[in-house]
Design a protein around this motif. Structure first.
Motif, PDB file in Angstrom:
ATOM      1  N   SER A   2       0.838  -1.203   0.000  1.00  0.00           N
ATOM      2  CA  SER A   2       0.000   0.000   0.000  1.00  0.00           C
ATOM      3  C   SER A   2       0.870   1.250   0.000  1.00  0.00           C
ATOM      4  O   SER A   2       2.079   1.207   0.252  1.00  0.00           O
ATOM      5  CB  SER A   2      -0.908  -0.001   1.240  1.00  0.00           C
ATOM      6  OG  SER A   2      -0.143   0.234   2.403  1.00  0.00           O
ATOM      7  N   GLY A   3       0.270   2.366  -0.244  1.00  0.00           N
ATOM      8  CA  GLY A   3       0.970   3.649  -0.262  1.00  0.00           C
ATOM      9  C   GLY A   3       1.535   3.999   1.108  1.00  0.00           C
ATOM     10  O   GLY A   3       2.622   4.577   1.226  1.00  0.00           O
ATOM     11  N   LEU A   8       6.277   4.537   4.693  1.00  0.00           N
ATOM     12  CA  LEU A   8       6.989   4.120   5.899  1.00  0.00           C
ATOM     13  C   LEU A   8       8.357   3.535   5.542  1.00  0.00           C
ATOM     14  O   LEU A   8       9.359   3.820   6.205  1.00  0.00           O
ATOM     15  CB  LEU A   8       6.157   3.094   6.669  1.00  0.00           C
ATOM     16  CG  LEU A   8       6.722   2.627   8.001  1.00  0.00           C
ATOM     17  CD1 LEU A   8       6.890   3.789   8.959  1.00  0.00           C
ATOM     18  CD2 LEU A   8       5.817   1.571   8.613  1.00  0.00           C
ATOM     19  N   LEU A   9       8.434   2.733   4.489  1.00  0.00           N
ATOM     20  CA  LEU A   9       9.694   2.152   4.051  1.00  0.00           C
ATOM     21  C   LEU A   9      10.666   3.235   3.574  1.00  0.00           C
ATOM     22  O   LEU A   9      11.857   3.195   3.893  1.00  0.00           O
ATOM     23  CB  LEU A   9       9.436   1.128   2.944  1.00  0.00           C
ATOM     24  CG  LEU A   9      10.617   0.280   2.498  1.00  0.00           C
ATOM     25  CD1 LEU A   9      11.179  -0.511   3.672  1.00  0.00           C
ATOM     26  CD2 LEU A   9      10.195  -0.669   1.392  1.00  0.00           C
ATOM     27  N   ALA A  10      10.173   4.223   2.843  1.00  0.00           N
ATOM     28  CA  ALA A  10      11.020   5.320   2.382  1.00  0.00           C
ATOM     29  C   ALA A  10      11.522   6.145   3.570  1.00  0.00           C
ATOM     30  O   ALA A  10      12.687   6.569   3.602  1.00  0.00           O
ATOM     31  CB  ALA A  10      10.247   6.206   1.406  1.00  0.00           C
ATOM     32  N   ALA A  11      10.674   6.391   4.574  1.00  0.00           N
ATOM     33  CA  ALA A  11      11.093   7.137   5.761  1.00  0.00           C
ATOM     34  C   ALA A  11      12.163   6.371   6.535  1.00  0.00           C
ATOM     35  O   ALA A  11      13.147   6.947   7.015  1.00  0.00           O
ATOM     36  CB  ALA A  11       9.886   7.416   6.663  1.00  0.00           C
ATOM     37  N   LEU A  12      12.017   5.064   6.644  1.00  0.00           N
ATOM     38  CA  LEU A  12      13.006   4.238   7.325  1.00  0.00           C
ATOM     39  C   LEU A  12      14.342   4.270   6.572  1.00  0.00           C
ATOM     40  O   LEU A  12      15.405   4.394   7.185  1.00  0.00           O
ATOM     41  CB  LEU A  12      12.504   2.799   7.451  1.00  0.00           C
ATOM     42  CG  LEU A  12      13.424   1.830   8.179  1.00  0.00           C
ATOM     43  CD1 LEU A  12      13.665   2.277   9.613  1.00  0.00           C
ATOM     44  CD2 LEU A  12      12.832   0.434   8.160  1.00  0.00           C
ATOM     45  N   ALA A  13      14.309   4.176   5.260  1.00  0.00           N
ATOM     46  CA  ALA A  13      15.533   4.246   4.455  1.00  0.00           C
ATOM     47  C   ALA A  13      16.201   5.615   4.630  1.00  0.00           C
ATOM     48  O   ALA A  13      17.425   5.706   4.769  1.00  0.00           O
ATOM     49  CB  ALA A  13      15.221   3.979   2.986  1.00  0.00           C
TER      50      ALA A  13
END
Length: 158
Positions: A2-3, A8-13
């Motif tokens: 999902s978006g 969340l994955l981009a923020a963690l990276a």
């Protein structure tokens, strides 16, 4: 995916990249200098604990002059060898030994390790030979003088 999960994955990276840059940029560049002061992270953890020179008894053979106290610590002068008897420090501590000339040190490893460590300590760029010995119980640390010409070692406060 999902978006919301992608965000969340981009923020963690992004967080990992920022943490990496802080670690690299804030790191020290003295690459293993034993004489360097501890960094900010070790100061947060409580710093270091050094054995008090007053907790060290000295026995030399043949008998040498009595050790003398100075502002830096206890000064021991000997010709062939000495045994430093460190009283139980009540936890892991560091025995700091300094000299202006080469000397040898032999001590058991801390904890329950069945290992004896021997080191021939030589002066560094600043002209001082420094040995740091980990001690966690009553311990005998043996000092030797290479060449037998006489050595002076200070049981230092830091």
């Amino acid at each position: 995916m999902s978006g919301r999960q992608k965000l969340l994955l981009a923020a963690l990276a992004g967080l990992l990249v920022v943490l990496y840059l802080v670690a690299v940029g804030g790191g020290r560049h003295d690459r293993g200098n034993p004489a360097a002061r501890p960094g900010w992270l070790s100061r947060l953890g409580g710093g270091n604990s050094v054995v008090d020179p007053g907790d060290v008894a000295v026995r030399c053979a043949p008998p040498a002059p009595q050790p003398s106290a100075s502002v830096e610590g206890t000064v021991v002068t000997f010709s062939t060898g000495c045994v430093l008897r460190v009283a139980d420090p009540g936890g892991l501590r560091t025995l700091v030994l300094r000299s202006g000339a080469p000397f040898e040190v032999t001590a058991p490893a801390p904890r329950d390790a069945a290992v004896t460590v021997h080191d021939e300590v030589t002066p560094g760029d600043d002209g001082t030979a420094v040995a740091k010995v980990a001690v966690d119980r009553e311990t005998d640390v043996v000092l030797g003088c290479p060449g037998g010409g006489g050595c002076t070692v200070t049981v230092a406060r830091s």
